[in-house]
Design a protein around this motif. Sequence first.
Motif, PDB file in Angstrom:
ATOM      1  N   ILE A 197     -12.285  -0.224 -12.741  1.00 16.35           N
ATOM      2  CA  ILE A 197     -11.096   0.287 -13.439  1.00 16.35           C
ATOM      3  C   ILE A 197     -10.300  -0.868 -14.037  1.00 16.35           C
ATOM      4  O   ILE A 197      -9.842  -0.796 -15.184  1.00 16.35           O
ATOM      5  N   ARG A 198     -10.138  -1.948 -13.267  1.00 17.72           N
ATOM      6  CA  ARG A 198      -9.389  -3.112 -13.766  1.00 17.72           C
ATOM      7  C   ARG A 198     -10.055  -3.675 -15.017  1.00 17.72           C
ATOM      8  O   ARG A 198      -9.384  -3.968 -16.020  1.00 17.72           O
ATOM      9  N   GLY A 218      -5.149 -11.817 -11.906  1.00 21.05           N
ATOM     10  CA  GLY A 218      -3.792 -12.355 -11.993  1.00 21.05           C
ATOM     11  C   GLY A 218      -2.798 -11.304 -12.470  1.00 21.05           C
ATOM     12  O   GLY A 218      -1.651 -11.267 -12.007  1.00 21.05           O
ATOM     13  N   ASP A 219      -3.231 -10.454 -13.409  1.00 21.09           N
ATOM     14  CA  ASP A 219      -2.362  -9.360 -13.869  1.00 21.09           C
ATOM     15  C   ASP A 219      -2.040  -8.413 -12.713  1.00 21.09           C
ATOM     16  O   ASP A 219      -0.898  -7.978 -12.554  1.00 21.09           O
ATOM     17  N   ILE A 220      -3.053  -8.111 -11.916  1.00 24.22           N
ATOM     18  CA  ILE A 220      -2.846  -7.234 -10.758  1.00 24.22           C
ATOM     19  C   ILE A 220      -1.913  -7.908  -9.758  1.00 24.22           C
ATOM     20  O   ILE A 220      -1.031  -7.265  -9.180  1.00 24.22           O
ATOM     21  N   GLU A 221      -2.071  -9.212  -9.578  1.00 20.18           N
ATOM     22  CA  GLU A 221      -1.192  -9.972  -8.683  1.00 20.18           C
ATOM     23  C   GLU A 221       0.259  -9.829  -9.124  1.00 20.18           C
ATOM     24  O   GLU A 221       1.144  -9.554  -8.305  1.00 20.18           O
ATOM     25  N   ARG A 222       0.520 -10.005 -10.414  1.00 21.21           N
ATOM     26  CA  ARG A 222       1.888  -9.928 -10.928  1.00 21.21           C
ATOM     27  C   ARG A 222       2.450  -8.510 -10.800  1.00 21.21           C
ATOM     28  O   ARG A 222       3.630  -8.335 -10.502  1.00 21.21           O
ATOM     29  N   PHE A 263      -2.208  -0.651  -5.994  1.00 20.12           N
ATOM     30  CA  PHE A 263      -3.257  -0.823  -6.999  1.00 20.12           C
ATOM     31  C   PHE A 263      -3.177   0.281  -8.056  1.00 20.12           C
ATOM     32  O   PHE A 263      -3.273   0.015  -9.255  1.00 20.12           O
ATOM     33  N   ALA A 264      -3.016   1.521  -7.619  1.00 25.21           N
ATOM     34  CA  ALA A 264      -2.957   2.648  -8.556  1.00 25.21           C
ATOM     35  C   ALA A 264      -1.780   2.494  -9.515  1.00 25.21           C
ATOM     36  O   ALA A 264      -1.928   2.712 -10.728  1.00 25.21           O
ATOM     37  N   HIS A 277      -7.733   8.892  -8.800  1.00 24.89           N
ATOM     38  CA  HIS A 277      -8.745   8.311  -9.699  1.00 24.89           C
ATOM     39  C   HIS A 277      -9.458   7.131  -9.052  1.00 24.89           C
ATOM     40  O   HIS A 277     -10.517   6.722  -9.521  1.00 24.89           O
ATOM     41  N   LEU A 278      -8.896   6.591  -7.983  1.00 20.13           N
ATOM     42  CA  LEU A 278      -9.587   5.518  -7.261  1.00 20.13           C
ATOM     43  C   LEU A 278     -10.808   6.046  -6.521  1.00 20.13           C
ATOM     44  O   LEU A 278     -11.705   5.296  -6.185  1.00 20.13           O
ATOM     45  N   PHE A 279     -10.831   7.355  -6.289  1.00 19.95           N
ATOM     46  CA  PHE A 279     -11.891   7.931  -5.477  1.00 19.95           C
ATOM     47  C   PHE A 279     -12.904   8.756  -6.257  1.00 19.95           C
ATOM     48  O   PHE A 279     -14.015   8.967  -5.800  1.00 19.95           O
ATOM     49  N   TYR A 280     -12.540   9.247  -7.440  1.00 20.75           N
ATOM     50  CA  TYR A 280     -13.507   9.975  -8.265  1.00 20.75           C
ATOM     51  C   TYR A 280     -13.008  10.052  -9.695  1.00 20.75           C
ATOM     52  O   TYR A 280     -11.823   9.913  -9.964  1.00 20.75           O
ATOM     53  N   ASP A 281     -13.967  10.283 -10.615  1.00 22.48           N
ATOM     54  CA  ASP A 281     -13.650  10.418 -12.028  1.00 22.48           C
ATOM     55  C   ASP A 281     -13.218  11.852 -12.324  1.00 22.48           C
ATOM     56  O   ASP A 281     -13.577  12.778 -11.631  1.00 22.48           O
TER      57      ASP A 281
END
Length: 123
Positions: free
Chosen positions: A10-11, A19-23, A50-51, A60-64
Motif C-alpha cells: 500500500i505504501r 520516512g514519509d510514514i515516520e513523519r 499506519f492506516a 483495507h490493511l486486511f483485504y481489498d
Amino acid sequence: MIIGDRLRAIREEKKLSQGDIERRTGLLRCYVSRVENGHTVPAVETLEKFARALEIPMHHLFYDGEEPPQLPNLLNLKSSDKNGWGSIGKDARYLSKLRRLLAKADERDRKIILLMAQKMALR
C-alpha cells in the motif's frame, strides 16, 4: 496474509517512503522497516496509525475492496485441505504473494502463466 507485506504494498502504491510514514505516524523509520519485513508484529493501535498515515480505512490493511470478503463455509472443508501446500508458513506467504501479483496481471497473461505451470507440472 502477512501484514508487513500488505503495508509495504500500500505504501509503495501511494509512492510514499518509509520516512514519509515516520513523519506521519511518529514511528521510527527503522520500526516501519521491521514491520514491513516481518520482524515485528504491530499492535492494533499501531495499525491505526499506519492506516491514518496511508489515508485508508483500517479494514483495507486486511483485504481489498469496499465490501468484506465472503466467509468460506468452514464446515465443508476436507481435512486434507487444512494441511495442503500453501496453507501454512513459508509456502502460505509465497502463495499469498503470487495471488497478489496474479490479480494485477491481465487475463491473457494469467492464461499463459497457467499453461506454463501445467506444462512444468507434467515433467
